[in-house]
Design an enzyme around this catalytic site. Sequence first.
Site, PDB file in Angstrom:
ATOM      1  N   ASP A   1       0.859  -1.185   0.000  1.00  0.00           N
ATOM      2  CA  ASP A   1       0.000   0.000   0.000  1.00  0.00           C
ATOM      3  C   ASP A   1       0.893   1.233   0.000  1.00  0.00           C
ATOM      4  O   ASP A   1       1.958   1.241   0.611  1.00  0.00           O
ATOM      5  CB  ASP A   1      -0.991  -0.004   1.160  1.00  0.00           C
ATOM      6  CG  ASP A   1      -0.333  -0.018   2.526  1.00  0.00           C
ATOM      7  OD1 ASP A   1      -0.163   1.063   3.117  1.00  0.00           O
ATOM      8  OD2 ASP A   1      -0.002  -1.113   3.011  1.00  0.00           O
TER       9      ASP A   1
ATOM     10  N   GLU B   1      -7.955   4.115  12.463  1.00  0.00           N
ATOM     11  CA  GLU B   1      -6.868   3.932  13.425  1.00  0.00           C
ATOM     12  C   GLU B   1      -7.048   4.712  14.720  1.00  0.00           C
ATOM     13  O   GLU B   1      -6.313   4.487  15.681  1.00  0.00           O
ATOM     14  CB  GLU B   1      -5.540   4.342  12.780  1.00  0.00           C
ATOM     15  CG  GLU B   1      -5.231   3.591  11.503  1.00  0.00           C
ATOM     16  CD  GLU B   1      -3.930   4.029  10.863  1.00  0.00           C
ATOM     17  OE1 GLU B   1      -3.040   4.500  11.587  1.00  0.00           O
ATOM     18  OE2 GLU B   1      -3.808   3.903   9.621  1.00  0.00           O
TER      19      GLU B   1
END
Length: 244
Positions: free
Chosen positions: A47, A139
Amino acid sequence: MGGFFVAAVYVAVFYYFFVSPTGFRWRALYGDPEYPQGEGYEIQGIDISHYQGDIDWERLRNAMINKAPVRFVIIKSTEGATLIDDKFQDNFYNAREYGFIRGAYHFYSTKSGARQQAYHFLKNVQLEEGDLPPVLDVEHIPVGMPTQEFQKEILTWLHIVEDQYHVKPILYTYYKFKQTYLSDQRFDSYPYWIAHYYVDKMEYEGEWKFWQHTDAGKLSGIKGYVDFNIYNGSYYDLKQLCIE
């Protein structure tokens, strides 16, 4: 002898508490990296975002992780209700041009509502047939927000984006964050992308599709470090996950 004994104890304690728990990272940064391998860990991917700078896609096309080709690239697209990654358009275009299965992820911000963030993602990302489902990167939880309210926010983003693409979005989060804030059966039907670094096997006991196992990968065509990921299944399975 007494000084030698004290020094030996100090070294042993330092190794036990500081080096051993992060041994995978030390080797990745300063030595020969060790990445998970074995049956079920063959489908490799990365990613990326603007942090990787200008990528040499010609070199990346032939890059290998554990003697396996890079099959997929998941690209940061948007963040919050206004931000767009500087490299998104270039990366998103090149990923397909150079033969990778591509995806796009939205980074959830605690500074704006989930509804506004979902519409921001949909406005700026046009996924196509053959692309991975949209991805929500979660997150952090807003300070002071109850867990149940936070879960409703995340579900709001997921439902809005799912209604647009008619596929279940992928939910990215850290191993411990998942256990603390997202262990609710309402999320069980979504494909999980779990971040759990510097271990030689996935320790998350639930179902998962992707495993981000290091943030210190080195790969031809990319300057600096890049995240390495493993898909939990065959290449055929990965293709079947994509938007039709």
